[in-house]
Design a protein around this motif. Structure first.
Motif, PDB file in Angstrom:
ATOM      1  N   GLU A 208       4.376  -1.904   8.305  1.00  0.00           N
ATOM      2  CA  GLU A 208       5.034  -3.192   8.551  1.00  0.00           C
ATOM      3  C   GLU A 208       3.988  -4.123   9.150  1.00  0.00           C
ATOM      4  O   GLU A 208       3.603  -3.970  10.309  1.00  0.00           O
ATOM      5  CB  GLU A 208       6.206  -2.991   9.511  1.00  0.00           C
ATOM      6  CG  GLU A 208       7.073  -4.219   9.677  1.00  0.00           C
ATOM      7  CD  GLU A 208       8.292  -3.909  10.533  1.00  0.00           C
ATOM      8  OE1 GLU A 208       8.330  -4.391  11.663  1.00  0.00           O
ATOM      9  OE2 GLU A 208       9.181  -3.181  10.046  1.00  0.00           O
ATOM     10  N   GLY A 209       3.492  -5.049   8.331  1.00  0.00           N
ATOM     11  CA  GLY A 209       2.415  -5.928   8.783  1.00  0.00           C
ATOM     12  C   GLY A 209       1.161  -5.115   9.035  1.00  0.00           C
ATOM     13  O   GLY A 209       0.696  -4.383   8.166  1.00  0.00           O
ATOM     14  N   THR A 210       0.635  -5.203  10.256  1.00  0.00           N
ATOM     15  CA  THR A 210      -0.567  -4.444  10.609  1.00  0.00           C
ATOM     16  C   THR A 210      -0.239  -3.144  11.334  1.00  0.00           C
ATOM     17  O   THR A 210      -1.142  -2.422  11.744  1.00  0.00           O
ATOM     18  CB  THR A 210      -1.503  -5.290  11.505  1.00  0.00           C
ATOM     19  OG1 THR A 210      -0.788  -5.654  12.692  1.00  0.00           O
ATOM     20  CG2 THR A 210      -1.976  -6.533  10.776  1.00  0.00           C
TER      21      THR A 210
ATOM     22  N   GLN B  20       7.595   5.890  16.238  1.00  0.00           N
ATOM     23  CA  GLN B  20       6.583   5.295  17.111  1.00  0.00           C
ATOM     24  C   GLN B  20       5.591   4.496  16.276  1.00  0.00           C
ATOM     25  O   GLN B  20       5.355   4.827  15.114  1.00  0.00           O
ATOM     26  CB  GLN B  20       5.791   6.397  17.829  1.00  0.00           C
ATOM     27  CG  GLN B  20       6.613   7.344  18.650  1.00  0.00           C
ATOM     28  CD  GLN B  20       6.877   6.806  20.029  1.00  0.00           C
ATOM     29  OE1 GLN B  20       6.029   6.160  20.618  1.00  0.00           O
ATOM     30  NE2 GLN B  20       8.068   7.052  20.530  1.00  0.00           N
ATOM     31  N   ILE B  21       4.972   3.494  16.881  1.00  0.00           N
ATOM     32  CA  ILE B  21       3.829   2.831  16.265  1.00  0.00           C
ATOM     33  C   ILE B  21       2.628   3.698  16.603  1.00  0.00           C
ATOM     34  O   ILE B  21       2.409   4.034  17.773  1.00  0.00           O
ATOM     35  CB  ILE B  21       3.659   1.394  16.804  1.00  0.00           C
ATOM     36  CG1 ILE B  21       4.871   0.548  16.414  1.00  0.00           C
ATOM     37  CG2 ILE B  21       2.362   0.780  16.294  1.00  0.00           C
ATOM     38  CD1 ILE B  21       4.885  -0.831  17.018  1.00  0.00           C
ATOM     39  N   CYS B  22       1.864   4.099  15.583  1.00  0.00           N
ATOM     40  CA  CYS B  22       0.822   5.102  15.802  1.00  0.00           C
ATOM     41  C   CYS B  22      -0.181   4.684  16.876  1.00  0.00           C
ATOM     42  O   CYS B  22      -0.616   5.508  17.667  1.00  0.00           O
ATOM     43  CB  CYS B  22       0.134   5.487  14.500  1.00  0.00           C
ATOM     44  SG  CYS B  22      -0.835   4.194  13.734  1.00  0.00           S
TER      45      CYS B  22
ATOM     46  N   MET C 157       0.841  -1.184   0.000  1.00  0.00           N
ATOM     47  CA  MET C 157       0.000   0.000   0.000  1.00  0.00           C
ATOM     48  C   MET C 157       0.883   1.243   0.000  1.00  0.00           C
ATOM     49  O   MET C 157       1.736   1.398   0.854  1.00  0.00           O
ATOM     50  CB  MET C 157      -0.910  -0.023   1.230  1.00  0.00           C
ATOM     51  CG  MET C 157      -1.659   1.274   1.460  1.00  0.00           C
ATOM     52  SD  MET C 157      -2.529   1.274   3.029  1.00  0.00           S
ATOM     53  CE  MET C 157      -4.166   1.482   2.432  1.00  0.00           C
ATOM     54  N   ASP C 158       0.690   2.078  -0.983  1.00  0.00           N
ATOM     55  CA  ASP C 158       1.447   3.326  -1.064  1.00  0.00           C
ATOM     56  C   ASP C 158       0.639   4.461  -0.465  1.00  0.00           C
ATOM     57  O   ASP C 158      -0.514   4.680  -0.831  1.00  0.00           O
ATOM     58  CB  ASP C 158       1.761   3.658  -2.526  1.00  0.00           C
ATOM     59  CG  ASP C 158       3.169   3.282  -2.918  1.00  0.00           C
ATOM     60  OD1 ASP C 158       3.967   2.966  -2.021  1.00  0.00           O
ATOM     61  OD2 ASP C 158       3.467   3.329  -4.123  1.00  0.00           O
ATOM     62  N   LEU C 159       1.244   5.194   0.454  1.00  0.00           N
ATOM     63  CA  LEU C 159       0.602   6.349   1.066  1.00  0.00           C
ATOM     64  C   LEU C 159       1.196   7.608   0.460  1.00  0.00           C
ATOM     65  O   LEU C 159       2.406   7.697   0.256  1.00  0.00           O
ATOM     66  CB  LEU C 159       0.837   6.345   2.575  1.00  0.00           C
ATOM     67  CG  LEU C 159       0.295   5.129   3.331  1.00  0.00           C
ATOM     68  CD1 LEU C 159       0.749   5.165   4.777  1.00  0.00           C
ATOM     69  CD2 LEU C 159      -1.215   5.089   3.248  1.00  0.00           C
ATOM     70  N   HIS C 160       0.331   8.604   0.196  1.00  0.00           N
ATOM     71  CA  HIS C 160       0.827   9.850  -0.381  1.00  0.00           C
ATOM     72  C   HIS C 160       1.696  10.590   0.627  1.00  0.00           C
ATOM     73  O   HIS C 160       1.285  10.852   1.744  1.00  0.00           O
ATOM     74  CB  HIS C 160      -0.315  10.760  -0.813  1.00  0.00           C
ATOM     75  CG  HIS C 160       0.165  12.135  -1.172  1.00  0.00           C
ATOM     76  ND1 HIS C 160       0.898  12.381  -2.319  1.00  0.00           N
ATOM     77  CD2 HIS C 160       0.082  13.314  -0.525  1.00  0.00           C
ATOM     78  CE1 HIS C 160       1.210  13.665  -2.358  1.00  0.00           C
ATOM     79  NE2 HIS C 160       0.729  14.252  -1.277  1.00  0.00           N
ATOM     80  N   GLN C 161       2.912  10.889   0.210  1.00  0.00           N
ATOM     81  CA  GLN C 161       3.828  11.699   0.990  1.00  0.00           C
ATOM     82  C   GLN C 161       4.564  12.591   0.005  1.00  0.00           C
ATOM     83  O   GLN C 161       5.146  12.094  -0.949  1.00  0.00           O
ATOM     84  CB  GLN C 161       4.806  10.824   1.779  1.00  0.00           C
ATOM     85  CG  GLN C 161       4.107   9.922   2.767  1.00  0.00           C
ATOM     86  CD  GLN C 161       5.039   9.066   3.602  1.00  0.00           C
ATOM     87  OE1 GLN C 161       4.874   9.021   4.788  1.00  0.00           O
ATOM     88  NE2 GLN C 161       5.990   8.400   3.011  1.00  0.00           N
ATOM     89  N   PRO C 162       4.519  13.902   0.208  1.00  0.00           N
ATOM     90  CA  PRO C 162       5.160  14.798  -0.753  1.00  0.00           C
ATOM     91  C   PRO C 162       6.681  14.637  -0.767  1.00  0.00           C
ATOM     92  O   PRO C 162       7.290  14.262   0.229  1.00  0.00           O
ATOM     93  CB  PRO C 162       4.773  16.192  -0.249  1.00  0.00           C
ATOM     94  CG  PRO C 162       4.406  16.012   1.182  1.00  0.00           C
ATOM     95  CD  PRO C 162       3.909  14.613   1.334  1.00  0.00           C
TER      96      PRO C 162
END
Length: 101
Positions: free
Chosen positions: A70-72, A38-40, A1-6
């Protein structure tokens, strides 16, 4: 999954300052600056999961944070080097002068 990051070149000062203008997002940035990646879901922000997701998305899309899946888990870190390259000293100035909530 690609997340938009400028990209670094796409970082916009107004967008960054607007994102940092929210007390919850500023708290997230302060915590990342102090503790590193951090893990969110592990960050204690005292807000609902959907609100937390909104704040992380806003920070990511502004180019302030990087999200690594990374995984979930979603690992969140500051893009300090990119921010310093585009706007030298901005992040440090904001963190030093903004009141702690």
């Amino acid at each position: 999954m690609d997340l938009h990051q400028p990209t670094v070149e796409q970082l916009d000062l107004t967008t960054i300052l607007q994102a940092l203008g929210d007390p919850v997002r500023l708290k997230i940035v302060r915590e990342l600056a102090a503790a590193g990646e951090q893990i969110c879901g592990a960050m204690d922000l005292g807000i609902s999961k959907s609100t937390r997701s909104h704040h992380f998305k806003t920070l990511r899309e502004a180019g302030i944070t990087d999200t690594r899946i990374e995984g979930t888990h979603r690992h969140i870190s500051l893009r300090r080097a990119d921010l310093d390259a585009r706007f030298p000293g901005l992040l440090d100035a904001v963190l030093q002068t903004a009141p702690v909530a």
